[in-house]
Design a protein around this motif. Structure first.
Motif, mmCIF file in Angstrom:
data_model
loop_
_atom_site.group_PDB
_atom_site.id
_atom_site.type_symbol
_atom_site.label_atom_id
_atom_site.label_comp_id
_atom_site.label_asym_id
_atom_site.label_seq_id
_atom_site.Cartn_x
_atom_site.Cartn_y
_atom_site.Cartn_z
ATOM 1 N N LEU A 1 0.797 -1.100 0.037
ATOM 2 C CA LEU A 1 0.119 0.160 -0.015
ATOM 3 C C LEU A 1 0.849 1.208 0.082
ATOM 4 C CD1 LEU A 1 -3.244 1.003 1.702
ATOM 5 C CD2 LEU A 1 -1.257 2.267 2.590
ATOM 6 N N TYR A 2 0.876 1.975 -0.791
ATOM 7 C CA TYR A 2 1.253 3.483 -0.954
ATOM 8 C C TYR A 2 0.191 4.616 -0.853
ATOM 9 C CZ TYR A 2 5.179 1.172 -3.160
ATOM 10 O OH TYR A 2 6.435 0.371 -3.538
ATOM 11 N N THR A 3 0.647 5.627 0.195
ATOM 12 C CA THR A 3 -0.304 6.528 0.397
ATOM 13 C C THR A 3 0.496 7.953 0.084
ATOM 14 O OG1 THR A 3 -1.468 5.246 1.997
ATOM 15 C CG2 THR A 3 -1.740 7.841 1.869
ATOM 16 N N PHE A 4 -0.022 8.734 -0.817
ATOM 17 C CA PHE A 4 0.623 10.109 -0.987
ATOM 18 C C PHE A 4 -0.427 11.380 -0.866
ATOM 19 C CE2 PHE A 4 1.970 6.615 -4.055
ATOM 20 C CZ PHE A 4 3.131 6.696 -4.023
ATOM 21 N N LEU A 5 0.514 12.527 -0.283
ATOM 22 C CA LEU A 5 -0.142 13.573 -0.140
ATOM 23 C C LEU A 5 -0.109 14.482 -1.615
ATOM 24 C CD1 LEU A 5 -0.982 15.907 1.602
ATOM 25 C CD2 LEU A 5 1.369 16.704 1.646
ATOM 26 N N ILE A 6 -0.970 14.609 -2.169
ATOM 27 C CA ILE A 6 -0.734 15.334 -3.619
ATOM 28 C C ILE A 6 -1.064 16.856 -3.377
ATOM 29 C CG2 ILE A 6 -1.805 15.573 -6.007
ATOM 30 C CD1 ILE A 6 -0.714 12.755 -4.733
ATOM 31 N N ARG A 7 -0.269 17.648 -3.529
ATOM 32 C CA ARG A 7 -0.368 19.137 -3.291
ATOM 33 C C ARG A 7 -0.922 19.787 -4.264
ATOM 34 N NH1 ARG A 7 4.996 17.798 -2.315
ATOM 35 N NH2 ARG A 7 5.576 19.776 -3.945
ATOM 36 N N TYR A 8 -1.944 20.642 -4.150
ATOM 37 C CA TYR A 8 -2.395 21.590 -4.892
ATOM 38 C C TYR A 8 -2.570 23.087 -4.179
ATOM 39 C CZ TYR A 8 -4.045 18.282 -8.207
ATOM 40 O OH TYR A 8 -3.936 17.379 -9.338
ATOM 41 N N ASP A 9 -2.852 24.039 -5.048
ATOM 42 C CA ASP A 9 -2.656 25.590 -4.391
ATOM 43 C C ASP A 9 -3.477 25.594 -3.206
ATOM 44 O OD1 ASP A 9 -1.260 27.624 -4.848
ATOM 45 O OD2 ASP A 9 -2.563 28.559 -6.420
#
Length: 148
Positions: A93-101
């Motif tokens: 399992l991979y979990t990511f923070l996807i950064r948007y403005d």
């Protein structure tokens, strides 16, 4: 005899390196996500699992909902790995923070290897990271008798 052994080891190492891994899938996903957009990246990651060919409507639904969300978030700024967890050698399992403005998203990808080939098992996204962070900081979760 030595030559056969060396040739076998070389062929094995090329075969091992050629095999797709969850990390290779993740790397390719984010290259596509950044350069070609969410639809291309989603199509790619779901294509790693032949069983998902029967779920084209669900894939299109994920893309539609994700694109509707992305319209509200502003400019894409990058991603960070939050965690990577595995159960044995066959489920990761991979979990990511996807950064948007405007605000972050979380992407979660689970990969499965039943015998020799890795494939996407599950993909999800949400925007509830801040809720979980608030919950983690509540007093009842803090260690009792803190020594300062």
């Amino acid at each position: 005899m030595k030559q056969i052994l060396i040739t076998s080891l070389i062929l094995w190492s090329f075969n091992s390196e050629a095999q797709d891994t969850p990390q290779k899938f993740v790397d390719r996903f984010f290259v596509l996500y950044q350069t070609k957009g969410a639809n291309e990246a989603i199509d790619y990651i779901f294509s790693t699992n032949n069983w998902m060919n029967e779920s084209k409507d669900q894939v299109e639904n994920v893309k539609f909902k994700l694109n509707s969300t992305l319209k509200l978030l502003g400019k894409y700024e990058g991603y960070d790995l939050i965690t990577k967890k595995s159960i044995g050698e066959h489920l990761s399992l991979y979990t990511f923070l996807i950064r948007y403005d405007r605000q972050p998203l979380r992407f979660t990808m689970t990969f499965y290897n039943p015998s020799k080939d890795w494939r996407l098992y599950n993909f999800s996204y949400d925007d509830s990271l801040d809720e979980e962070l608030k919950e983690a900081g509540k007093a009842y979760r803090l260690k009792e008798n803190l020594d300062y």
